[in-house]
Design a protein around this motif. Structure first.
Motif, short mmCIF file in Angstrom:
data_model
loop_
_atom_site.label_atom_id
_atom_site.label_comp_id
_atom_site.label_asym_id
_atom_site.label_seq_id
_atom_site.Cartn_x
_atom_site.Cartn_y
_atom_site.Cartn_z
N TYR A 194 -4.18 -1.71 -4.00
CA TYR A 194 -3.12 -2.59 -3.53
C TYR A 194 -3.62 -3.50 -2.42
O TYR A 194 -3.31 -4.69 -2.40
CB TYR A 194 -1.92 -1.76 -3.05
CG TYR A 194 -0.80 -2.63 -2.53
CD1 TYR A 194 -0.01 -3.36 -3.42
CD2 TYR A 194 -0.55 -2.74 -1.17
CE1 TYR A 194 1.01 -4.17 -2.95
CE2 TYR A 194 0.46 -3.55 -0.70
CZ TYR A 194 1.23 -4.26 -1.59
OH TYR A 194 2.23 -5.07 -1.12
N GLY A 195 -4.41 -2.96 -1.51
CA GLY A 195 -4.96 -3.77 -0.44
C GLY A 195 -5.92 -4.83 -0.95
O GLY A 195 -5.92 -5.97 -0.49
N PHE A 196 -6.73 -4.48 -1.95
CA PHE A 196 -7.67 -5.44 -2.54
C PHE A 196 -6.93 -6.59 -3.21
O PHE A 196 -7.29 -7.76 -3.05
CB PHE A 196 -8.57 -4.72 -3.55
CG PHE A 196 -9.62 -5.58 -4.15
CD1 PHE A 196 -10.80 -5.83 -3.48
CD2 PHE A 196 -9.44 -6.15 -5.40
CE1 PHE A 196 -11.78 -6.62 -4.03
CE2 PHE A 196 -10.40 -6.95 -5.97
CZ PHE A 196 -11.58 -7.19 -5.29
N ILE A 197 -5.88 -6.25 -3.95
CA ILE A 197 -5.10 -7.30 -4.61
C ILE A 197 -4.41 -8.18 -3.58
O ILE A 197 -4.37 -9.40 -3.73
CB ILE A 197 -4.09 -6.66 -5.60
CG1 ILE A 197 -4.84 -6.07 -6.78
CG2 ILE A 197 -3.06 -7.68 -6.07
CD1 ILE A 197 -3.99 -5.21 -7.70
N SER A 198 -3.91 -7.60 -2.52
CA SER A 198 -3.26 -8.38 -1.46
C SER A 198 -4.26 -9.28 -0.73
O SER A 198 -3.94 -10.41 -0.36
CB SER A 198 -2.59 -7.47 -0.45
OG SER A 198 -1.55 -6.76 -1.05
#
Length: 112
Positions: A83-87
């Motif tokens: 989720y952090g990578f996509i954000s």
């Protein structure tokens, strides 16, 4: 050196996933990837990329997931990191997809 570290980081990351989310390999892959990123673009640019005000949510999830993986909860940590990578890289995805679409205009690749 940086490209090699990123390559080994991705290798250990994928190998950790293939071995049923081995937390040691995932953590080692994450650390190698981040250190390779620092070697490629520099410490200051890496720091300013991760700690921009609009990207703080993604940074906190990414590093929080890294800490959770280090605490030996790999599946939860990988979900947080994803989720952090996509954000973090949300603005980069259209550029990457545009580049992949441009590969269809290469004469030999368009026939394949």
């Amino acid at each position: 050196i940086g490209v090699g570290l990123v390559g080994f980081g991705l290798f250990f990351f994928l190998f950790g996933i293939l071995l049923y989310f081995d937390s040691v390999l995932l953590a080692f892959g994450n650390l190698l990837f981040l250190s390779g990123l620092v070697f490629i673009i520099g410490f200051r640019r890496t720091f300013t990329f991760f700690f921009q005000r609009p990207k703080l949510k993604g940074t906190s999830f990414f590093f929080g997931g890294l800490i959770v993986v280090l605490m030996r909860w790999p599946i939860l940590g990988m979900l947080l990191e994803a989720y952090g990578f996509i954000s973090l890289f949300r603005s980069f995805f259209p550029v990457a997809f545009g580049f992949l679409g441009a590969l269809a205009n290469i004469p030999l690749l368009s026939q394949v």
